[in-house]
Design an enzyme around this catalytic site. Structure first.
Site, mmCIF file in Angstrom:
data_model
loop_
_atom_site.group_PDB
_atom_site.id
_atom_site.type_symbol
_atom_site.label_atom_id
_atom_site.label_comp_id
_atom_site.label_asym_id
_atom_site.label_seq_id
_atom_site.Cartn_x
_atom_site.Cartn_y
_atom_site.Cartn_z
ATOM 1 N N GLY A 1 0.809 -1.212 0.000
ATOM 2 C CA GLY A 1 0.000 0.000 0.000
ATOM 3 C C GLY A 1 0.843 1.262 0.000
ATOM 4 N N CYS A 2 1.924 1.253 0.752
ATOM 5 C CA CYS A 2 2.786 2.438 0.832
ATOM 6 C C CYS A 2 3.553 2.654 -0.466
ATOM 7 C CB CYS A 2 3.734 2.303 2.012
ATOM 8 S SG CYS A 2 2.873 2.206 3.603
#
Length: 212
Positions: free
Chosen positions: A90-91
């Protein structure tokens, strides 16, 4: 004649037993309630619970290039996004999405951008190199800046939160966007807030002379 009589008289021993029993029951109930009562959490001296309209705390952190970035030295709108960890799926999506828009953020809105997470400078160097990032990601060792912003945790308190703050040129918060799962949406939320800042800025009487 045989008389069978029932006496209602109670002895001191019986009274003492009843009082002891009642006391024991009350003590048990009180102890049980105390066990489930919420434990007071001491409030941090530097936690601001940053909200729209409040001045953001200052910070000074090192980025992936070894450069120290201080919030108070940035005299323009600033996007500050906190993310859980370097090199996670996600990051990575979030950093790539911001990287695609960083030039627009700087040219169209006259703003800048920093990302912050708790990993050290070496982790930041690796993550930035993997993605070819054109903006600073800052090493917040000990999560001191995260605590200062009072960034809310995610997943029932199990994970560091993914929260984006947009600050105006004076360091006042104009937008807070909290969304752990939809990492890419943070970019749109930030640019909308930057657009609002730009729209509310006083008109430049010389803009037409310079084509701006």
């Amino acid at each position: 004649v045989i008389c069978t009589c029932t006496s209602n008289q109670t002895t001191p021993l019986t009274n003492n037993y009843k009082m002891f029993t009642k006391s024991a029951i009350v003590s048990t109930l009180v102890a049980g309630a105390a066990a489930f009562a919420p434990t007071p959490v001491p409030k941090s001296d530097f936690a601001l619970n940053l909200a729209v309209g409040e001045a953001a705390p200052d910070f000074s952190l090192v980025d992936q290039n070894g450069k120290t970035i201080a919030r108070s030295s940035i005299k323009k709108p600033l996007v500050v996004y906190f993310y859980p960890a370097d090199s996670t799926p996600g990051c990575t999506v979030q950093a790539e999405s911001f990287n695609e828009q960083v030039n627009d953020i700087r040219k169209t809105y006259g703003a800048d951008l920093v990302g912050i997470s708790g990993q050290g400078a070496e982790s930041k160097q690796k993550f930035a190199a993997e993605l070819g990032l054109g903006f600073s990601i800052l090493a917040d060792d000990g999560d001191e800046v995260r605590k200062a912003f009072a960034v809310p945790k995610a997943a029932f308190g199990l994970l560091p939160g993914r929260v984006t703050y947009v600050l105006d040129k004076d360091g006042v918060c104009v937008s807070v966007y909290d969304n752990l799962t939809d990492a890419k949406s943070h970019v749109e939320a930030a640019t909308v807030a930057l657009g609002d800042i730009k729209a509310s800025a006083p008109a430049n009487p010389f803009a037409s002379l310079f084509g701006r």
